[in-house]
Scaffold this motif. Structure first.
Motif, PDB file in Angstrom:
ATOM      1  N   GLY A  97       0.835  -0.836  -0.330  1.00  0.00           N
ATOM      2  CA  GLY A  97      -0.108   0.221   0.069  1.00  0.00           C
ATOM      3  C   GLY A  97       0.765   1.154   0.154  1.00  0.00           C
ATOM      4  O   GLY A  97       0.223   2.129   0.290  1.00  0.00           O
ATOM      5  N   ASP A  98       1.731   1.366   0.537  1.00  0.00           N
ATOM      6  CA  ASP A  98       2.684   2.552   0.650  1.00  0.00           C
ATOM      7  C   ASP A  98       2.761   3.104  -0.745  1.00  0.00           C
ATOM      8  O   ASP A  98       2.952   3.987  -1.573  1.00  0.00           O
ATOM      9  N   ALA A  99       3.410   2.550  -1.835  1.00  0.00           N
ATOM     10  CA  ALA A  99       3.554   2.717  -3.360  1.00  0.00           C
ATOM     11  C   ALA A  99       2.771   3.284  -3.728  1.00  0.00           C
ATOM     12  O   ALA A  99       2.667   4.280  -4.879  1.00  0.00           O
ATOM     13  N   LEU A 100       1.275   2.814  -3.470  1.00  0.00           N
ATOM     14  CA  LEU A 100       0.350   3.629  -3.997  1.00  0.00           C
ATOM     15  C   LEU A 100       0.111   4.560  -3.173  1.00  0.00           C
ATOM     16  O   LEU A 100      -0.608   5.834  -3.911  1.00  0.00           O
ATOM     17  N   ASP A 102       2.207   6.735  -2.075  1.00  0.00           N
ATOM     18  CA  ASP A 102       2.963   7.720  -2.834  1.00  0.00           C
ATOM     19  C   ASP A 102       2.759   8.212  -4.095  1.00  0.00           C
ATOM     20  O   ASP A 102       2.407   9.401  -4.116  1.00  0.00           O
ATOM     21  N   PHE A 103       2.173   6.892  -4.646  1.00  0.00           N
ATOM     22  CA  PHE A 103       1.247   8.155  -5.503  1.00  0.00           C
ATOM     23  C   PHE A 103       0.076   8.602  -6.000  1.00  0.00           C
ATOM     24  O   PHE A 103      -0.016   9.511  -6.659  1.00  0.00           O
ATOM     25  N   ALA A 104      -1.018   8.358  -4.965  1.00  0.00           N
ATOM     26  CA  ALA A 104      -1.523   8.878  -4.838  1.00  0.00           C
ATOM     27  C   ALA A 104      -1.762  10.058  -3.945  1.00  0.00           C
ATOM     28  O   ALA A 104      -2.397  11.754  -4.408  1.00  0.00           O
ATOM     29  N   GLY A 105      -0.663  10.397  -3.262  1.00  0.00           N
ATOM     30  CA  GLY A 105      -0.009  11.800  -2.892  1.00  0.00           C
ATOM     31  C   GLY A 105       0.184  12.788  -3.780  1.00  0.00           C
ATOM     32  O   GLY A 105       0.423  13.775  -3.669  1.00  0.00           O
ATOM     33  N   GLY A 106       0.846  12.434  -5.074  1.00  0.00           N
ATOM     34  CA  GLY A 106       1.724  13.217  -5.734  1.00  0.00           C
ATOM     35  C   GLY A 106       0.326  13.745  -6.977  1.00  0.00           C
ATOM     36  O   GLY A 106       0.109  14.926  -7.238  1.00  0.00           O
ATOM     37  N   LEU A 107      -0.513  12.876  -6.828  1.00  0.00           N
ATOM     38  CA  LEU A 107      -2.231  12.744  -7.789  1.00  0.00           C
ATOM     39  C   LEU A 107      -2.645  13.927  -7.240  1.00  0.00           C
ATOM     40  O   LEU A 107      -3.314  14.629  -7.389  1.00  0.00           O
ATOM     41  N   PHE A 108      -2.879  13.550  -5.715  1.00  0.00           N
ATOM     42  CA  PHE A 108      -4.029  14.851  -5.014  1.00  0.00           C
ATOM     43  C   PHE A 108      -3.717  15.650  -4.805  1.00  0.00           C
ATOM     44  O   PHE A 108      -3.815  17.199  -5.313  1.00  0.00           O
ATOM     45  N   ALA A 109      -2.293  16.573  -4.360  1.00  0.00           N
ATOM     46  CA  ALA A 109      -1.401  17.351  -4.507  1.00  0.00           C
ATOM     47  C   ALA A 109      -1.794  18.298  -5.782  1.00  0.00           C
ATOM     48  O   ALA A 109      -2.164  19.622  -5.768  1.00  0.00           O
ATOM     49  N   SER A 110      -1.804  17.016  -7.212  1.00  0.00           N
ATOM     50  CA  SER A 110      -1.188  18.435  -8.044  1.00  0.00           C
ATOM     51  C   SER A 110      -2.600  18.472  -8.650  1.00  0.00           C
ATOM     52  O   SER A 110      -2.965  19.536  -9.251  1.00  0.00           O
ATOM     53  N   GLN A 111      -3.017  17.634  -8.298  1.00  0.00           N
ATOM     54  CA  GLN A 111      -5.151  18.235  -8.983  1.00  0.00           C
ATOM     55  C   GLN A 111      -5.806  19.123  -7.706  1.00  0.00           C
ATOM     56  O   GLN A 111      -6.560  20.049  -8.002  1.00  0.00           O
ATOM     57  N   ALA A 112      -5.124  19.201  -6.619  1.00  0.00           N
ATOM     58  CA  ALA A 112      -5.923  20.271  -5.671  1.00  0.00           C
ATOM     59  C   ALA A 112      -4.846  21.765  -6.048  1.00  0.00           C
ATOM     60  O   ALA A 112      -5.473  22.843  -5.921  1.00  0.00           O
ATOM     61  N   GLN A 113      -3.911  21.187  -6.592  1.00  0.00           N
ATOM     62  CA  GLN A 113      -2.850  22.930  -7.591  1.00  0.00           C
ATOM     63  C   GLN A 113      -3.796  23.175  -8.214  1.00  0.00           C
ATOM     64  O   GLN A 113      -3.972  24.354  -8.964  1.00  0.00           O
ATOM     65  N   ALA A 114      -3.978  22.224  -9.255  1.00  0.00           N
ATOM     66  CA  ALA A 114      -4.519  22.905 -10.491  1.00  0.00           C
ATOM     67  C   ALA A 114      -6.357  23.378 -10.190  1.00  0.00           C
ATOM     68  O   ALA A 114      -6.840  23.895 -10.895  1.00  0.00           O
ATOM     69  N   LEU A 115      -6.898  22.711  -9.172  1.00  0.00           N
ATOM     70  CA  LEU A 115      -8.213  22.812  -8.959  1.00  0.00           C
ATOM     71  C   LEU A 115      -8.380  24.717  -8.404  1.00  0.00           C
ATOM     72  O   LEU A 115      -9.216  25.324  -8.231  1.00  0.00           O
ATOM     73  N   ARG A 116      -7.083  24.613  -7.324  1.00  0.00           N
ATOM     74  CA  ARG A 116      -6.759  26.269  -7.268  1.00  0.00           C
ATOM     75  C   ARG A 116      -6.671  27.562  -8.184  1.00  0.00           C
ATOM     76  O   ARG A 116      -7.037  28.297  -7.367  1.00  0.00           O
ATOM     77  N   HIS A 117      -6.010  26.947  -9.191  1.00  0.00           N
ATOM     78  CA  HIS A 117      -5.791  27.797 -10.621  1.00  0.00           C
ATOM     79  C   HIS A 117      -7.445  27.695 -11.357  1.00  0.00           C
ATOM     80  O   HIS A 117      -8.221  29.019 -11.503  1.00  0.00           O
ATOM     81  N   GLU A 118      -8.185  26.698 -11.293  1.00  0.00           N
ATOM     82  CA  GLU A 118      -9.302  26.867 -11.816  1.00  0.00           C
ATOM     83  C   GLU A 118     -10.106  27.731 -11.012  1.00  0.00           C
ATOM     84  O   GLU A 118     -11.415  28.428 -11.322  1.00  0.00           O
ATOM     85  N   ARG A 119     -10.313  27.548 -10.071  1.00  0.00           N
ATOM     86  CA  ARG A 119     -11.490  28.154  -8.368  1.00  0.00           C
ATOM     87  C   ARG A 119     -11.134  29.655  -9.254  1.00  0.00           C
ATOM     88  O   ARG A 119     -12.257  30.690  -9.157  1.00  0.00           O
ATOM     89  N   ILE A 120      -9.774  30.015  -9.107  1.00  0.00           N
ATOM     90  CA  ILE A 120      -9.518  31.633  -9.537  1.00  0.00           C
ATOM     91  C   ILE A 120      -9.739  32.463 -10.511  1.00  0.00           C
ATOM     92  O   ILE A 120     -11.426  33.192 -10.811  1.00  0.00           O
ATOM     93  N   LEU A 121      -9.844  31.158 -11.515  1.00  0.00           N
ATOM     94  CA  LEU A 121     -10.126  31.711 -12.796  1.00  0.00           C
ATOM     95  C   LEU A 121     -12.141  31.579 -12.496  1.00  0.00           C
ATOM     96  O   LEU A 121     -13.029  32.676 -13.201  1.00  0.00           O
TER      97      LEU A 121
END
Length: 177
Positions: A97-100, A102-121
């Motif tokens: 489960g650790d690799a999963l 790790d992968f999910a952490g990068g994926l969710f952090a990235s989507q949260a950052q892109a969602l902030r851009h979208e929210r501002i737009l």
């Protein structure tokens, strides 16, 4: 050996060697820059050039935001966020489960950052970057993409996501009281 074996091996060996001379923060910065350069290269290889690259903006006195890559046309805005995350010791030693995670952490952090851009737009109608340029919504469709680069030395593609998705479908989660 083939390039598909040598590339990731060289990537891992380089970052392992740097651990003796660089701080964790410097290594994380190098890894992040590599992910962004690789993503930009792959888009350019197919004829896509970003409208904005590493574009920094102020978040109303709460710090700064950064759009890694932004592609746009008359109907679309594509926000590409790149994340490069080192695998934890648990993932490298095969802990279930650790690799999963790790992968999910990068994926969710990235989507949260892109969602902030979208929210501002969507709420303000535009993002004003520090260099004086501006990204306007103009009723365009917004698509958020994540490009992750783990210690494997390769961007994760739809096959990786499909395997993770299939694993999650059959997973059972329990916790201690």
């Amino acid at each position: 050996p083939t390039a598909s074996v040598l590339g990731p091996a060289l990537f891992e060996a380089t970052f392992a060697a740097w651990k003796t001379t660089k701080t964790d923060q410097e290594i994380a910065c190098q890894r992040g820059d590599a992910a962004e350069r690789l993503a930009k290269y792959l888009f350019a290889k197919h004829g896509f050039q970003p409208s904005f690259e590493n574009a920094i903006y102020d978040i109303n006195g709460q710090g700064t935001g950064e759009c890694d890559l932004v592609f746009e046309d008359e109907e679309n805005i594509i926000l590409v966020e790149c994340k490069a995350k080192a695998l934890t010791r648990g993932a490298m030693t095969g802990m279930q489960g650790d690799a999963l995670l790790d992968f999910a952490g990068g994926l969710f952090a990235s989507q949260a950052q892109a969602l902030r851009h979208e929210r501002i737009l969507r709420s303000v109608g535009s993002i004003h970057f520090s260099d004086g340029t501006r990204l306007d919504l103009r009723d365009r469709q917004i698509t958020r993409l994540t490009a992750t680069l783990l210690d494997h030395g390769a961007l994760q593609d739809r096959w990786m996501l499909s395997n993770v998705y299939n694993a999650l479908l059959s997973a059972q989660v329990t916790c201690d009281s």
